[in-house]
Structures are given as C-alpha cells and as structure tokens.
Design a protein around this motif. Structure first.
Motif, mmCIF file in Angstrom:
data_model
loop_
_atom_site.group_PDB
_atom_site.id
_atom_site.type_symbol
_atom_site.label_atom_id
_atom_site.label_comp_id
_atom_site.label_asym_id
_atom_site.label_seq_id
_atom_site.Cartn_x
_atom_site.Cartn_y
_atom_site.Cartn_z
ATOM 1 N N LEU A 38 0.781 -1.234 0.000
ATOM 2 C CA LEU A 38 0.000 0.000 0.000
ATOM 3 C C LEU A 38 0.815 1.287 0.000
ATOM 4 C CD1 LEU A 38 -2.939 -1.023 2.365
ATOM 5 C CD2 LEU A 38 -2.786 -1.159 -0.126
ATOM 6 N N TRP A 77 0.223 1.583 -7.946
ATOM 7 C CA TRP A 77 -0.366 2.889 -8.222
ATOM 8 C C TRP A 77 -0.300 3.250 -9.706
ATOM 9 C CZ3 TRP A 77 2.495 7.007 -10.146
ATOM 10 C CH2 TRP A 77 3.888 6.871 -10.101
ATOM 11 N N TRP A 123 -12.880 -3.203 -8.769
ATOM 12 C CA TRP A 123 -12.262 -3.908 -7.654
ATOM 13 C C TRP A 123 -11.169 -4.822 -8.145
ATOM 14 C CZ3 TRP A 123 -13.032 -3.233 -2.541
ATOM 15 C CH2 TRP A 123 -14.158 -2.505 -2.162
ATOM 16 N N TYR A 142 -6.268 -9.023 -0.235
ATOM 17 C CA TYR A 142 -6.209 -7.565 -0.170
ATOM 18 C C TYR A 142 -7.088 -7.019 -1.277
ATOM 19 C CZ TYR A 142 -2.307 -8.655 2.810
ATOM 20 O OH TYR A 142 -1.542 -9.175 3.821
ATOM 21 N N ASP A 143 -8.112 -6.255 -0.888
ATOM 22 C CA ASP A 143 -9.036 -5.662 -1.849
ATOM 23 C C ASP A 143 -8.650 -4.226 -2.122
ATOM 24 O OD1 ASP A 143 -10.645 -7.956 -1.923
ATOM 25 O OD2 ASP A 143 -11.753 -7.301 -0.146
ATOM 26 N N TYR A 144 -8.667 -3.896 -3.393
ATOM 27 C CA TYR A 144 -8.380 -2.527 -3.817
ATOM 28 C C TYR A 144 -9.553 -1.989 -4.601
ATOM 29 C CZ TYR A 144 -3.526 -3.625 -2.854
ATOM 30 O OH TYR A 144 -2.359 -3.997 -2.240
ATOM 31 N N TRP A 146 -10.288 -0.055 -7.587
ATOM 32 C CA TRP A 146 -9.449 0.180 -8.758
ATOM 33 C C TRP A 146 -9.181 1.652 -9.002
ATOM 34 C CZ3 TRP A 146 -6.283 -2.992 -10.646
ATOM 35 C CH2 TRP A 146 -5.743 -2.827 -11.910
ATOM 36 N N LEU A 149 -6.244 3.170 -6.854
ATOM 37 C CA LEU A 149 -4.862 2.688 -6.908
ATOM 38 C C LEU A 149 -3.947 3.780 -7.224
ATOM 39 C CD1 LEU A 149 -4.981 -0.808 -8.592
ATOM 40 C CD2 LEU A 149 -4.365 -0.282 -6.289
#
Length: 149
Positions: A38, A77, A123, A142-144, A146, A149
C-alpha cells in the motif's frame, strides 16, 4: 518476525492496534505485507505515469537504500487509470510480487505467491500466500478499489 499489528475496520481502513494503551505486536508478516503493497514505490524511468505528469512518487529514504535496488512499496499505483483487463491483472500480480520479494531475499519467507482473484467493476482482489521458512503459511486477501490505486 515481530511487527506492530494493524487492524482493519469494516470499511477496510487500517490503523495501528493497541493493547492496554501500548502498541500491539504480532508474529506474522501481515503488517509488512500491507506496508509493502500500500505504499508507493518509485516508478522506474521507463514506466508510463498514469496522469501523464512527472511525479514518480516513492519513499524519500529509497535514495539511500543499500543495495540501491532495495526499494519500499509497490508500483500498483501505476495501474490507477488502466482498464479492467486480464493483462492488467497479470501486471498487478507482477507488481505485488516485486513489492514482496524482499521477504524471500531477507530470509523471512521461503516463497511468496500472488494471484489476482477478482477483477471486476472497479475492484481488484490480490490473494497473497507466504510460505515461511521453518514451516507455516500466511494467506491473506487484499481488496483494492481500482480507481483509488
């Protein structure tokens, strides 16, 4: 490996865990994985920046890292403006593996596996499996979001 424990609330936000007014510790690499995934690693000179700008991000102390390729964070990122395509999911896996390779290099883990399991409607879910030296496995998802990011 002892580290400061992080907790996650129902909204997915993380914070430092406390026990009896003191920092809580944990014996797993979970906190190290969160920080590795992260935080923003500096973009390579040939990386295309998502906003077309010139900010390559990164942690300031990487300028003095020894060895020089021992960088903190991930390049996830860079995918902020990418479309939800299988090739982008594979790139996310590669960036996550790159960010976690130090666990193997430093002898904390025997291996690290990363799989993009869910890639839909803004996601991205990464499944990380760490096989620890001397036995034991740590698995986490681990959920992001989208767009974030």
């Amino acid at each position: 490996m002892t580290d400061i424990a992080l907790i996650q609330d129902a909204d997915g936000r993380r914070d430092i865990a406390l026990e009896a007014g003191d920092l809580a510790a944990e014996e797993s690499p979970r906190t190290a994985v969160v920080l590795s995934l992260l935080t923003d690693r500096r973009a390579d000179t040939d990386d295309e920046l998502p906003d077309g700008g010139s900010d390559r991000r990164g942690w300031w102390a990487d300028a003095w890292s020894e060895p020089s390729e021992d960088l903190i964070g991930s390049r996830l990122w860079l995918l902020a403006r990418e479309k939800e395509l299988p090739a982008v999911a594979r790139q996310a896996e590669a960036y996550a593996r790159e960010a976690l390779q130090w666990l193997v290099d430093d002898g904390i883990a025997e291996s690290v596996e990363v799989t993009a399991e869910d890639f839909r409607a803004e996601w991205l879910t990464l499944r990380v499996v760490i096989r620890r030296r001397g036995g034991g496995t740590v698995e986490q998802r681990y959920d992001y979001v989208w767009e974030a990011l």
